[in-house]
Scaffold this motif. Structure first.
Motif, PDB file in Angstrom:
ATOM      1  N   MET A 307       0.807  -1.216   0.000  1.00 50.94           N
ATOM      2  CA  MET A 307       0.000   0.000   0.000  1.00 50.94           C
ATOM      3  C   MET A 307       0.844   1.273   0.000  1.00 50.94           C
ATOM      4  O   MET A 307       0.322   2.374  -0.078  1.00 50.94           O
ATOM      5  N   ASP A 308       2.144   1.109   0.080  1.00 54.74           N
ATOM      6  CA  ASP A 308       3.041   2.243  -0.087  1.00 54.74           C
ATOM      7  C   ASP A 308       2.765   2.832  -1.477  1.00 54.74           C
ATOM      8  O   ASP A 308       2.706   2.129  -2.471  1.00 54.74           O
ATOM      9  N   SER A 309       2.627   4.132  -1.557  1.00 54.87           N
ATOM     10  CA  SER A 309       2.281   4.779  -2.823  1.00 54.87           C
ATOM     11  C   SER A 309       3.316   4.514  -3.907  1.00 54.87           C
ATOM     12  O   SER A 309       3.027   4.635  -5.098  1.00 54.87           O
ATOM     13  N   GLU A 310       4.537   4.169  -3.507  1.00 58.22           N
ATOM     14  CA  GLU A 310       5.573   3.899  -4.488  1.00 58.22           C
ATOM     15  C   GLU A 310       5.609   2.433  -4.910  1.00 58.22           C
ATOM     16  O   GLU A 310       6.462   2.033  -5.666  1.00 58.22           O
ATOM     17  N   SER A 311       4.691   1.624  -4.406  1.00 58.76           N
ATOM     18  CA  SER A 311       4.709   0.205  -4.721  1.00 58.76           C
ATOM     19  C   SER A 311       3.592  -0.225  -5.664  1.00 58.76           C
ATOM     20  O   SER A 311       3.795  -1.065  -6.526  1.00 58.76           O
ATOM     21  N   PHE A 312       2.405   0.326  -5.478  1.00 60.88           N
ATOM     22  CA  PHE A 312       1.252  -0.141  -6.236  1.00 60.88           C
ATOM     23  C   PHE A 312       0.730   0.937  -7.182  1.00 60.88           C
ATOM     24  O   PHE A 312       0.797   2.121  -6.902  1.00 60.88           O
ATOM     25  N   PHE A 313       0.176   0.515  -8.308  1.00 64.25           N
ATOM     26  CA  PHE A 313      -0.562   1.429  -9.165  1.00 64.25           C
ATOM     27  C   PHE A 313      -1.907   1.715  -8.524  1.00 64.25           C
ATOM     28  O   PHE A 313      -2.336   1.045  -7.590  1.00 64.25           O
ATOM     29  N   ARG A 314      -2.576   2.723  -9.032  1.00 59.96           N
ATOM     30  CA  ARG A 314      -3.906   3.032  -8.486  1.00 59.96           C
ATOM     31  C   ARG A 314      -4.844   1.851  -8.691  1.00 59.96           C
ATOM     32  O   ARG A 314      -5.694   1.565  -7.863  1.00 59.96           O
ATOM     33  N   ARG A 315      -4.727   1.196  -9.850  1.00 61.83           N
ATOM     34  CA  ARG A 315      -5.498  -0.013 -10.116  1.00 61.83           C
ATOM     35  C   ARG A 315      -4.524  -1.189 -10.108  1.00 61.83           C
ATOM     36  O   ARG A 315      -3.462  -1.139 -10.724  1.00 61.83           O
ATOM     37  N   ILE A 316      -4.851  -2.250  -9.408  1.00 62.42           N
ATOM     38  CA  ILE A 316      -3.958  -3.389  -9.288  1.00 62.42           C
ATOM     39  C   ILE A 316      -4.655  -4.652  -9.774  1.00 62.42           C
ATOM     40  O   ILE A 316      -5.877  -4.690  -9.938  1.00 62.42           O
ATOM     41  N   ASN A 317      -3.867  -5.666 -10.000  1.00 56.23           N
ATOM     42  CA  ASN A 317      -4.406  -6.957 -10.408  1.00 56.23           C
ATOM     43  C   ASN A 317      -3.703  -8.014  -9.564  1.00 56.23           C
ATOM     44  O   ASN A 317      -2.723  -8.621  -9.974  1.00 56.23           O
ATOM     45  N   LEU A 318      -4.208  -8.187  -8.359  1.00 56.10           N
ATOM     46  CA  LEU A 318      -3.602  -9.087  -7.378  1.00 56.10           C
ATOM     47  C   LEU A 318      -4.492 -10.313  -7.190  1.00 56.10           C
ATOM     48  O   LEU A 318      -5.699 -10.189  -7.021  1.00 56.10           O
ATOM     49  N   ARG A 319      -3.877 -11.487  -7.218  1.00 51.74           N
ATOM     50  CA  ARG A 319      -4.604 -12.722  -6.916  1.00 51.74           C
ATOM     51  C   ARG A 319      -4.002 -13.317  -5.651  1.00 51.74           C
ATOM     52  O   ARG A 319      -2.781 -13.503  -5.558  1.00 51.74           O
ATOM     53  N   ILE A 320      -4.860 -13.608  -4.682  1.00 49.64           N
ATOM     54  CA  ILE A 320      -4.427 -14.257  -3.449  1.00 49.64           C
ATOM     55  C   ILE A 320      -4.990 -15.672  -3.441  1.00 49.64           C
ATOM     56  O   ILE A 320      -6.208 -15.866  -3.432  1.00 49.64           O
ATOM     57  N   LEU A 321      -4.090 -16.656  -3.459  1.00 52.72           N
ATOM     58  CA  LEU A 321      -4.485 -18.060  -3.547  1.00 52.72           C
ATOM     59  C   LEU A 321      -4.174 -18.767  -2.230  1.00 52.72           C
ATOM     60  O   LEU A 321      -3.136 -18.523  -1.622  1.00 52.72           O
TER      61      LEU A 321
END
Length: 424
Positions: A307-321
């Motif tokens: 969630m650091d602003s320098e890590s994620f884009f405003r829109r993300i595509n994360l899958r948690i398995l």
């Protein structure tokens, strides 16, 4: 000579005699045994160390020697092992009483594993062996860090803690520094590497019964990873709409305004290249070897970093398995709000055996279906035991494990082994 001075003189002679015995029995620890200067400059009831010197009480040493020479050798080695494993330097931020106990249990398990006459206890402790067996049912190596986490998971009460402390405590920890001394830490780290190398080479046949020592030294000298820095490896380069201040020269810009009125000489660039995480997969080993508390800690820290602003884009595509011997859950996350909601209502699903192959098969299927555009990598939180795919996937795969509770040697050559001391 005053009585106290006579006791201290006698105590010093007893310690030097014990050190000589340990030299003869444990030559692979020669440098470590001589690293602590023997001193009576601190008023202790038994033994104490600040990782620089070994302080002693002469009368206490005389009583221990009278009961059995092995008592003094064990006590000396106990304090040296604390330093060799850098226990004093790792105290900060932990429950002190529980950490002291965990360190004593870890060190005594090493001393008890060494099959030498000079270390033989007068009476083998049934309580100790019972605790060692119980801990080894959950922990591959009885490091202080792993034992500490296990005790916290068990919510060890103050009575049980005090009872175990009476069984395992040998020296005082009052001199353990609040702040880590980097130079001192590096010195003991080098001594640990030297001892480990000696046990595995020159003195391999003389380290009788020292498997627990080898294991703990191996974990202690293993390089651990900065988790925040590691996550940045999974960044992907792309353009994002924003002023690129590094490429913009305000001198030329102001020059144009001065000479041409409201006409700047150069317009600022409207895009810049940044490294941020776009497509990402987090897999969680939900087998019986991984506790819900550890998974929560892993997810919480990962969430904070992502969630650091320098890590994620405003829109993300994360899958948690979630997966044990089969895929149990697949959650798609597209923004920070969804990730926060998932964290708040997280529930561990599974608790069977471990098979890593279903996760990689599922991710391969998602790639073929176009679910990812720039998949940089997959993080798999696990203890390392399980069935792995035989072939390397077309993306980086990192197996994240906690020091002292993992089997990194089981990870195949194509996998990235990430051994963390903590999630900080």
């Amino acid at each position: 000579m005053p009585q106290n001075e006579r006791w201290q003189t006698l105590g010093r002679e007893i310690l030097f005699s014990a050190r000589t015995e340990l030299y003869m029995a444990l030559p692979f620890l020669d440098a470590a045994l001589s690293a602590l200067a023997v001193s009576d400059g601190f008023d202790t009831a038994a033994l104490a160390t600040d990782a620089r010197a070994l302080y002693y009480n002469g009368a206490w040493l005389a009583r221990q020697f009278e009961r059995g020479r092995a008592n003094v050798c064990r006590a000396y080695l106990h304090s040296v092992f604390h330093c060799l494993l850098r226990h004093p330097a790792k105290t900060r931020g932990r429950d002190r009483a529980l950490w002291d106990l965990a360190c004593d249990v870890a060190v005594e398990s090493m001393v008890d594993s060494l099959d030498y006459r000079c270390l033989a206890p007068a009476r083998p402790s049934v309580r100790r062996q019972h605790l060692y067996r119980r801990l080894r049912d959950s922990l591959p190596v009885l490091t202080a860090e792993a034992v500490y986490r296990q005790f916290r998971r068990e919510r060890l009460n103050s009575y049980d803690c005090a009872t175990l402390a009476r069984e395992f405590a040998v020296d005082e920890h009052t001199l353990w520094p609040e702040e880590s001394d980097d130079e001192q830490d590096r010195q003991w780290s080098r001594l640990a590497e030297r001892a480990q190398t000696a046990m595995e080479t020159v003195f391999a046949n003389q380290a009788a019964g020292g498997e627990a020592v080898r294991e703990q030294l191996s974990v202690s000298t293993r390089e651990t990873t900065d988790y925040a820095a590691f996550l940045r490896r999974f960044a992907t380069l792309r353009e994002e709409a924003a002023v690129d201040a590094d490429s913009f020269d305000y001198g030329y810009y102001a020059y144009g305004l001065r000479h041409y009125g409201n006409m700047p000489l150069i317009e600022p660039l409207e895009t810049r290249e940044v490294k941020k995480i776009e497509d990402f997969v987090i897999a969680i080993d939900t087998s019986m070897s991984t506790s819900g508390e550890l998974v929560q800690e892993f997810l919480s820290r990962t969430y904070t970093l992502l969630m650091d602003s320098e890590s994620f884009f405003r829109r993300i595509n994360l899958r948690i398995l979630q997966c044990d011997d089969r895929l149990r859950s697949d959650k798609r996350i597209t923004n920070a709000r969804e990730l926060a909601d998932y964290m708040e209502h997280f529930e561990l699903i599974g608790q069977s055996a471990t098979d890593f192959r279903p996760v990689f098969g599922h991710v391969g299927k998602l790639i073929r279906e176009g679910a990812f555009h720039h998949l940089r990598g997959l993080l798999y939180f696990t203890d390392g035991l399980g069935l792995y795919p035989k072939k390397r996937p077309p993306y980086d795969a990192a197996f994240v494990m906690l020091e002292g509770q993992c089997y990194p040697d089981q990870v195949p050559p194509w996998g990235i082994r990430v051994v963390l001391r903590t999630f900080d």
